[in-house]
Design an enzyme around this catalytic site. Structure first.
Site, PDB file in Angstrom:
ATOM      1  N   TYR A 185       0.846  -1.208   0.000  1.00  0.00           N
ATOM      2  CA  TYR A 185       0.000   0.000   0.000  1.00  0.00           C
ATOM      3  C   TYR A 185       0.880   1.256   0.000  1.00  0.00           C
ATOM      4  CZ  TYR A 185      -3.350   3.401   2.026  1.00  0.00           C
ATOM      5  OH  TYR A 185      -4.149   4.493   2.297  1.00  0.00           O
ATOM      6  N   LYS A 233       1.388   4.237  -2.719  1.00  0.00           N
ATOM      7  CA  LYS A 233       1.131   5.646  -2.392  1.00  0.00           C
ATOM      8  C   LYS A 233       2.333   6.509  -2.771  1.00  0.00           C
ATOM      9  CE  LYS A 233      -3.120   5.632  -0.970  1.00  0.00           C
ATOM     10  NZ  LYS A 233      -4.140   6.208  -1.863  1.00  0.00           N
TER      11      LYS A 233
HETATM   12  P1  NAD Z   1     -12.523   2.485   1.416  1.00  0.00           P
HETATM   13  O1  NAD Z   1     -11.878   1.142   1.361  1.00  0.00           O
HETATM   14  O2  NAD Z   1     -13.475   2.773   2.507  1.00  0.00           O
HETATM   15  O3  NAD Z   1     -13.243   2.787   0.047  1.00  0.00           O
HETATM   16  C1  NAD Z   1     -12.645   2.508  -1.193  1.00  0.00           C
HETATM   17  C2  NAD Z   1     -13.749   2.366  -2.211  1.00  0.00           C
HETATM   18  O4  NAD Z   1     -13.133   2.116  -3.472  1.00  0.00           O
HETATM   19  C3  NAD Z   1     -14.688   1.190  -1.912  1.00  0.00           C
HETATM   20  O5  NAD Z   1     -16.028   1.611  -1.917  1.00  0.00           O
HETATM   21  C4  NAD Z   1     -14.393   0.196  -3.024  1.00  0.00           C
HETATM   22  O6  NAD Z   1     -15.530  -0.535  -3.439  1.00  0.00           O
HETATM   23  C5  NAD Z   1     -13.889   1.127  -4.125  1.00  0.00           C
HETATM   24  N1  NAD Z   1     -13.021   0.418  -5.071  1.00  0.00           N
HETATM   25  C6  NAD Z   1     -12.018  -0.445  -4.767  1.00  0.00           C
HETATM   26  N2  NAD Z   1     -11.471  -0.918  -5.891  1.00  0.00           N
HETATM   27  C7  NAD Z   1     -12.126  -0.327  -6.916  1.00  0.00           C
HETATM   28  C8  NAD Z   1     -12.010  -0.412  -8.318  1.00  0.00           C
HETATM   29  N3  NAD Z   1     -11.105  -1.226  -8.904  1.00  0.00           N
HETATM   30  N4  NAD Z   1     -12.846   0.326  -9.091  1.00  0.00           N
HETATM   31  C9  NAD Z   1     -13.779   1.129  -8.524  1.00  0.00           C
HETATM   32  N5  NAD Z   1     -13.940   1.249  -7.191  1.00  0.00           N
HETATM   33  C10 NAD Z   1     -13.113   0.529  -6.400  1.00  0.00           C
HETATM   34  O7  NAD Z   1     -11.333   3.567   1.409  1.00  0.00           O
HETATM   35  P2  NAD Z   1     -11.337   5.009   2.045  1.00  0.00           P
HETATM   36  O8  NAD Z   1     -10.928   4.873   3.455  1.00  0.00           O
HETATM   37  O9  NAD Z   1     -12.576   5.740   1.695  1.00  0.00           O
HETATM   38  O10 NAD Z   1     -10.078   5.634   1.284  1.00  0.00           O
HETATM   39  C11 NAD Z   1     -10.223   6.407   0.107  1.00  0.00           C
HETATM   40  C12 NAD Z   1      -8.847   6.868  -0.326  1.00  0.00           C
HETATM   41  O11 NAD Z   1      -8.227   7.601   0.743  1.00  0.00           O
HETATM   42  C13 NAD Z   1      -7.882   5.736  -0.665  1.00  0.00           C
HETATM   43  O12 NAD Z   1      -7.054   6.147  -1.716  1.00  0.00           O
HETATM   44  C14 NAD Z   1      -7.068   5.582   0.594  1.00  0.00           C
HETATM   45  O13 NAD Z   1      -5.799   5.064   0.327  1.00  0.00           O
HETATM   46  C15 NAD Z   1      -6.972   7.025   1.062  1.00  0.00           C
HETATM   47  N6  NAD Z   1      -6.691   7.110   2.492  1.00  0.00           N
HETATM   48  C16 NAD Z   1      -7.618   6.725   3.422  1.00  0.00           C
HETATM   49  C17 NAD Z   1      -7.326   6.802   4.773  1.00  0.00           C
HETATM   50  C18 NAD Z   1      -8.337   6.404   5.830  1.00  0.00           C
HETATM   51  O14 NAD Z   1      -7.982   6.402   7.021  1.00  0.00           O
HETATM   52  N7  NAD Z   1      -9.572   6.079   5.457  1.00  0.00           N
HETATM   53  C19 NAD Z   1      -6.078   7.283   5.176  1.00  0.00           C
HETATM   54  C20 NAD Z   1      -5.126   7.605   4.212  1.00  0.00           C
HETATM   55  C21 NAD Z   1      -5.454   7.551   2.859  1.00  0.00           C
HETATM   56  C1  AKB Z   2      -4.718   2.590   6.634  1.00  0.00           C
HETATM   57  O1  AKB Z   2      -4.603   2.326   7.845  1.00  0.00           O
HETATM   58  O2  AKB Z   2      -4.403   1.828   5.710  1.00  0.00           O
HETATM   59  C2  AKB Z   2      -5.210   3.967   6.264  1.00  0.00           C
HETATM   60  C3  AKB Z   2      -4.075   4.888   6.033  1.00  0.00           C
HETATM   61  C4  AKB Z   2      -3.439   5.577   7.161  1.00  0.00           C
HETATM   62  O3  AKB Z   2      -3.671   5.064   4.911  1.00  0.00           O
HETATM   63  N1  AKB Z   2      -6.085   4.423   7.303  1.00  0.00           N
END
Ligand code: NAD
Ligand code: AKB
Length: 328
Positions: free
Chosen positions: A143, A147
């Site tokens: 992951y 990123k």
């Molecule tokens: P999540 O897992 O809750 O949601 C991801 C969504 O993407 C899901 O609904 C899934 O169905 C969809 N998805 C996955 N593969 C797909 C594909 N091939 N085509 C279309 N849709 C697809 O993730 P999130 O927490 O909402 O994170 C969103 C973004 O933010 C990601 O890039 C993640 O890396 C980043 N991020 C999140 C966090 C966090 O704490 N939530 C922290 C750092 C970065």
């Molecule tokens: C994870 O734990 O994978 C996410 C992030 C910090 O990117 N919440």
């Protein structure tokens, strides 16, 4: 021109879509995900939504043309814990999806792309406290590798093709509307959810593993502020550090116990401990504060209070809680 949000059903996407629809009108914001959205009420019920895989470049091109997309928030991704279980899929979804979005955006009338990075870009030789904006980046997870690669790709497209790509390194995000999607920081939401239901919690991280965290209202506000900023003000084109608060599981448990005296937390660290201990405990976000006035509002007390309040409402009305969709 309309706005496209990929990963629209996810933890962030579900709330970002709602915020954008309130700002611009439901018909102006197109959601996209692998599955249809949970049944929506009110104005969002008839809002545009595309069920597709972001790896399908031709289908994605069709969506951009059909809906006359001018801005893309590309959120679809696998997260850290799920990514370690399925590293090939994590590389494929995270990198092919981003490459498709960037390539299509530069050939079509798309003016801005938002893509989130993560504290997962940092690693064991990165300074752990107050991690600088520019420092050693040695991710240990697939992951984190996607990123950091994505950050470099975004900066390359900005420099080479003048594409206006903007990015934030989100820390662990806490929210109560939609369940988290398979990350290492998910323990914090799990702990609060159990406490709100009157249950104890067994944590998969050690009690003293401090990580940067953020409440979802701050994350949404910060994302929109970055996208509203004047392009000339942005000095960082790989991804901005954005801090809000930092806490360890034991500190969150104490904040919960101050409100739920019967709550108890036990610790049984698993493989996610190895991921977490290579991430920072806090980040230096001076660049974000200077360039586009990043100013988060929630501290640990305010977050704990608000999360428990809303999670208790969810317990009373289980239909409000997002579908569990963990990769574990
Ligand atoms: P999540 O897992 O809750 O949601 C991801 C969504 O993407 C899901 O609904 C899934 O169905 C969809 N998805 C996955 N593969 C797909 C594909 N091939 N085509 C279309 N849709 C697809 O993730 P999130 O927490 O909402 O994170 C969103 C973004 O933010 C990601 O890039 C993640 O890396 C980043 N991020 C999140 C966090 C966090 O704490 N939530 C922290 C750092 C970065
Ligand atoms: C994870 O734990 O994978 C996410 C992030 C910090 O990117 N919440």
């Amino acid at each position: 021109m309309r706005i496209l949000v990929t990963g629209a059903n996810g933890q962030i996407g579900s709330e970002l879509v709602e915020a954008l629809r309130q700002r611009h009108g439901p018909e102006q914001v197109v959601g996209l995900d692998l599955n249809p959205p949970p049944t929506a009420n009110g104005p969002s019920a008839a809002a545009p939504f595309e069920v597709m895989d972001v790896r399908d470049r031709e289908a994605l091109a069709g969506v951009l043309d059909r809906h006359e997309i001018g801005t893309i928030y590309h959120l679809a991704s696998l997260l850290s814990a799920t990514g370690e279980q399925h590293p090939d899929r994590a590389w494929d979804v995270n990198m092919s999806g981003l490459k498709n979005v960037l390539d299509l955006a530069r050939r079509r009338p798309v003016d801005t792309v938002f893509w989130p990075s993560s504290i997962a870009v940092f690693g064991p030789t990165t300074p752990r406290d107050d991690t600088p904006q520019n420092t050693v980046l040695d991710p240990t997870t697939m992951y984190g590798v996607t990123k950091r690669s994505g950050e470099l790709l975004c900066r390359y497209y900005h420099r080479r093709y003048d594409l206006d790509v903007r990015s934030l390194r989100y820390p662990g995000l806490l929210s109560y509307k939609t369940a988290p999607g398979g990350g290492t920081t998910d323990y914090a939401i799990d702990m609060l959810t159990q406490a709100a239901a009157g249950e104890d919690y067994t944590c998969f991280l050690e009690p003293d593993t401090r990580l940067p965290m953020m409440y979802m209202p701050d994350a949404i506000q910060g994302t929109l502020a970055l996208m509203d900023a004047d392009a000339d003000a942005l000095s960082v084109r790989d991804s901005y550090n954005a801090g809000a608060l930092s806490f360890a599981p034991a500190e969150l448990a104490a904040a919960i116990r101050a409100r739920v005296p019967t709550f108890d937390c036990h610790y049984e660290p698993d493989e996610r401990q190895r991921i977490a201990e290579n991430w920072p405990s806090s980040v230096d976000d001076t660049a974000a504060r200077t360039d586009w006035d990043w100013a988060p509002e929630y501290d640990l007390d305010a977050l704990t209070e608000d999360m428990l309040h809303h999670l208790r409402e969810n317990v009373r009305a289980p239909g409000n809680v997002g579908e569990k969709k963990r990769g574990r």
